[in-house]
Structure formats: structure tokens, C-alpha cells
Design a protein around this motif. Sequence first.
Motif, PDB file in Angstrom:
ATOM      1  N   TYR A  20      -4.387   0.627   3.358  1.00  0.00           N
ATOM      2  CA  TYR A  20      -4.881   1.188   4.771  1.00  0.00           C
ATOM      3  C   TYR A  20      -5.793   2.326   4.516  1.00  0.00           C
ATOM      4  O   TYR A  20      -6.890   2.186   5.247  1.00  0.00           O
ATOM      5  CB  TYR A  20      -3.530   1.584   5.382  1.00  0.00           C
ATOM      6  N   GLY A  21      -5.675   3.171   3.914  1.00  0.00           N
ATOM      7  CA  GLY A  21      -6.661   4.180   3.628  1.00  0.00           C
ATOM      8  C   GLY A  21      -8.052   3.778   3.107  1.00  0.00           C
ATOM      9  O   GLY A  21      -9.014   4.292   3.934  1.00  0.00           O
ATOM     10  N   LEU A  22      -8.036   2.639   2.571  1.00  0.00           N
ATOM     11  CA  LEU A  22      -9.425   2.232   2.087  1.00  0.00           C
ATOM     12  C   LEU A  22     -10.214   1.598   3.121  1.00  0.00           C
ATOM     13  O   LEU A  22     -11.460   1.795   3.550  1.00  0.00           O
ATOM     14  CB  LEU A  22      -9.067   0.908   0.965  1.00  0.00           C
ATOM     15  N   VAL A  23      -9.262   1.026   4.167  1.00  0.00           N
ATOM     16  CA  VAL A  23     -10.006   0.469   5.234  1.00  0.00           C
ATOM     17  C   VAL A  23     -10.572   1.341   6.012  1.00  0.00           C
ATOM     18  O   VAL A  23     -11.394   1.285   6.812  1.00  0.00           O
ATOM     19  CB  VAL A  23      -8.984  -0.670   5.965  1.00  0.00           C
ATOM     20  N   ILE A  24      -9.606   2.472   6.437  1.00  0.00           N
ATOM     21  CA  ILE A  24     -10.219   3.736   7.142  1.00  0.00           C
ATOM     22  C   ILE A  24     -11.155   4.264   6.444  1.00  0.00           C
ATOM     23  O   ILE A  24     -12.112   4.858   7.412  1.00  0.00           O
ATOM     24  CB  ILE A  24      -9.035   4.746   7.395  1.00  0.00           C
ATOM     25  N   ILE A  25     -11.388   4.368   5.386  1.00  0.00           N
ATOM     26  CA  ILE A  25     -12.440   5.216   4.816  1.00  0.00           C
ATOM     27  C   ILE A  25     -13.618   4.440   4.737  1.00  0.00           C
ATOM     28  O   ILE A  25     -14.674   5.249   5.289  1.00  0.00           O
ATOM     29  CB  ILE A  25     -12.055   5.351   3.199  1.00  0.00           C
ATOM     30  N   ILE A  26     -13.527   3.067   4.812  1.00  0.00           N
ATOM     31  CA  ILE A  26     -15.023   2.421   4.667  1.00  0.00           C
ATOM     32  C   ILE A  26     -15.358   2.259   6.252  1.00  0.00           C
ATOM     33  O   ILE A  26     -16.441   2.544   6.654  1.00  0.00           O
ATOM     34  CB  ILE A  26     -14.523   0.971   4.432  1.00  0.00           C
TER      35      ILE A  26
ATOM     36  N   LEU B 257      -0.852   8.679   4.165  1.00  0.00           N
ATOM     37  CA  LEU B 257      -1.087   7.552   4.997  1.00  0.00           C
ATOM     38  C   LEU B 257      -0.101   6.770   5.401  1.00  0.00           C
ATOM     39  O   LEU B 257       0.806   6.561   4.675  1.00  0.00           O
ATOM     40  CB  LEU B 257      -2.448   6.914   4.635  1.00  0.00           C
ATOM     41  N   LEU B 258      -0.356   5.985   6.607  1.00  0.00           N
ATOM     42  CA  LEU B 258       0.701   5.178   6.889  1.00  0.00           C
ATOM     43  C   LEU B 258       0.679   3.948   6.118  1.00  0.00           C
ATOM     44  O   LEU B 258      -0.464   3.731   5.534  1.00  0.00           O
ATOM     45  CB  LEU B 258       0.056   4.568   8.484  1.00  0.00           C
ATOM     46  N   PRO B 259       1.543   3.242   6.159  1.00  0.00           N
ATOM     47  CA  PRO B 259       2.918   3.413   6.607  1.00  0.00           C
ATOM     48  C   PRO B 259       3.860   4.084   5.818  1.00  0.00           C
ATOM     49  O   PRO B 259       5.018   4.560   6.313  1.00  0.00           O
ATOM     50  CB  PRO B 259       3.476   1.854   6.633  1.00  0.00           C
ATOM     51  N   ALA B 260       3.405   4.710   4.658  1.00  0.00           N
ATOM     52  CA  ALA B 260       4.522   5.301   3.871  1.00  0.00           C
ATOM     53  C   ALA B 260       4.604   6.818   4.325  1.00  0.00           C
ATOM     54  O   ALA B 260       5.292   7.465   4.399  1.00  0.00           O
ATOM     55  CB  ALA B 260       3.697   5.598   2.418  1.00  0.00           C
TER      56      ALA B 260
ATOM     57  N   LEU C 117       6.421   1.583   0.189  1.00  0.00           N
ATOM     58  CA  LEU C 117       5.190   1.523   1.257  1.00  0.00           C
ATOM     59  C   LEU C 117       3.900   2.016   0.581  1.00  0.00           C
ATOM     60  O   LEU C 117       3.037   1.550   1.268  1.00  0.00           O
ATOM     61  CB  LEU C 117       5.645   1.979   2.522  1.00  0.00           C
ATOM     62  N   PHE C 118       3.954   2.801  -0.430  1.00  0.00           N
ATOM     63  CA  PHE C 118       2.707   3.460  -0.824  1.00  0.00           C
ATOM     64  C   PHE C 118       1.573   2.620  -0.994  1.00  0.00           C
ATOM     65  O   PHE C 118       0.310   2.748  -0.643  1.00  0.00           O
ATOM     66  CB  PHE C 118       2.994   4.358  -2.029  1.00  0.00           C
TER      67      PHE C 118
ATOM     68  N   MET D 206      15.301   7.165   2.240  1.00  0.00           N
ATOM     69  CA  MET D 206      14.107   7.082   3.041  1.00  0.00           C
ATOM     70  C   MET D 206      12.916   7.461   2.123  1.00  0.00           C
ATOM     71  O   MET D 206      11.818   6.852   2.410  1.00  0.00           O
ATOM     72  CB  MET D 206      14.234   8.326   4.188  1.00  0.00           C
ATOM     73  N   GLN D 207      12.931   8.246   1.092  1.00  0.00           N
ATOM     74  CA  GLN D 207      12.110   8.668   0.505  1.00  0.00           C
ATOM     75  C   GLN D 207      11.576   7.368  -0.519  1.00  0.00           C
ATOM     76  O   GLN D 207      10.492   7.176  -0.759  1.00  0.00           O
ATOM     77  CB  GLN D 207      12.506   9.698  -0.497  1.00  0.00           C
TER      78      GLN D 207
END
Length: 351
Positions: A15-21, A163-166, A8-9, A1-2
Amino acid sequence: MQYLRWLLFPFSLLYGLVIIIRNWFYDAGLFKSREFDLPVICVGNLEVGGAGKSPMTEYLVRLLKNDRELATLSRGYGRKTKGFLTANATATATEIGDEPSQFYHKFPDVTVAVCEDRVAGINQLKINHNLILLDDAFQHRAVKPGLSILLFDYQHLQKPKMLLPAGNLREPFSSRWRADVMVITKCPTELSEEQMMRCYQQISPLNLQPLFFSAIAYQPLQDLQGNRINKLIDADATVFLLTGIANPKPLMQHISKYSAGIIHHNYPDHHQFSLKNIAKLADEFAACKSTKKIIITTEKDAQRLGVHELLPALAQLPVWVQPIGVQFLNNGQPAFDQLIKNYVREHPQHN
């Protein structure tokens, strides 16, 4: 799982970049965030899944419903309908979602509405209401609530914040500073000074962000119709636990205090139970040799068990429902209640 999480990192970074923008666009005013001239209270969290939003929303309903024309507004996750709907006596979880269905059955005198577009939903509700509770809307930046309550699951605070998905975060942990009030939920009832300090260090609230601690308050058991039953879990009973919620672990721990014999039928969050699921439960229940055996489910799951095709099969089974509430620790309830009521009083009633 890890290992899978690390694979997925890179997607989490994207994903994080999109949310931050996206958040920057809202903060800069490039995307419109709508404010309303009536009190709007948002209950949300940063993670996917259960941090106790429904019990907190219900707590606020009880606190405020006698003072204002109150309505709850949810997205209606898992429903098979679209657009703006209000709950009525015939509405099922399939039509309005399990949490709104739960709210309506507990508070039939309160308007319970669902709408994917919260701005459109508030515009509909404000005609006849002067207080809106937004359930699970912290990420819905199109509305700027007057008061934002952010919940954190105590058990998850010490885990890596990915953040998702990791990971499980819907937006960066730094987004917590957008909240007006913070509540750490599902704490041990005997929370030590050291544990509280560790939580403060993890969250690092701003000076104007009060932080409260709460635990799950387990209520007396009920039947599927919501009627209280005067029965307790015996130590020698076999408990068949049926759940389709994000985090059934606290409920498992609670039941294990009374009975060691737990058979868990565990399904994903918001799972739509099928006749096959219930038949499997019924077969295992019938095959169990225990002289004392019961079935326990959650309030949220009970809403999804209420669909017509499941009722005949469930009628043959002794299904009990475990309601939960919010218990504030460290005598925090008076301060929390006062904070909420003061915010609402700041807005004159127009209706």
C-alpha cells in the motif's frame, strides 16, 4: 491484535509503495494537481479517523464567514447519493453525510456542499463564492490548496506510525512536510514544556511550517434540535453514552470527570443507527434503576439520529448532545487567526 498487525504488515508495504508512487507522480507533474485563483483552505490529517477536522473546519467558518462568500466542500462520507449536492433544510446525513449535515445545521447561512470530485465541486462553487474550505482533503492531490492545515491527534503521536492496513496512516508520515500549517489537537489543557518538546521532536516541522497546540473545548449541552439546555451532569447520574465516531475516548474521559456511571453504546465511525440500535438503548435505559439517568451523544452522531424512522423512538428518550470546539493553547489563537486571515487577504475578491 498486535499479531494481526504484523500479519498485515506486507500489505502495508505494498500500500505504501502505491501511495509513494502516486505522490511522486503528482509532485513531478505527471498527474495534474489543479490550482485555483481563489483562496482554498484544506483541513486534513494523515490517519484514518478523528483528529478534530470537523471542529477545526467550524472554527475556520466562524473566523471567516463574515469576510467572504464562503463555502465548505466535503466528500460526504457515508452518504447514499453521488455527485455534487448542496445542503438545504430538508437534507439528511444519509443524503449529504454526517459532517456536512452538522455544518449546515450550525451555519445555515453558509453554503455546505459535497462532491467526491473536489475539482468539479470547486468549479461549481467558485461561480458564487470566493473562499472554499475543504474538509478532509489532504490526500485529494487533484486539488492543490492555497493553504493546507494538517492535524495530529496528540494521543496518537507517540504510537507506532504504520500504514494501512497494519496501522492507521493513510500515507507515509513524511507526507506531513506537504502541509503549510500543523496543529496538534486534543492536547491536555495543561500541556507541559516537556510534552511540547516531545511533540516537536516527533513531528520535526520545517522552518516554514508553524506548529500550534489545541485542546477540545467542551460546550454546554444541547437537545437534538440544537437548543442549549441548562443542565449539568450530576455525580450520581448514570450516563448512557451513544457514539459512532472514530475516537470516543476523549469524550469518555470528559464525562468521567462528572460521573463514574457510564454505559457506553459504542459503534464504528459513521455508523448508520438502526431502530434495533435505538431499541437496545431504550430497553437498557428503561431497565436501569438509577433515579438520575441521561443519554449523551456527539454532534456528528446526532445528525445520523435525525432520520425520520428513528425520531418516534428517540422522542421517548432524554437525549443530550455534547458539542465541542477548538481551544488553542499557549496563547496561540491570535497568531493562528492572523496567519489564516493574511492568507485570505492575499487574494482579491472577484465576486
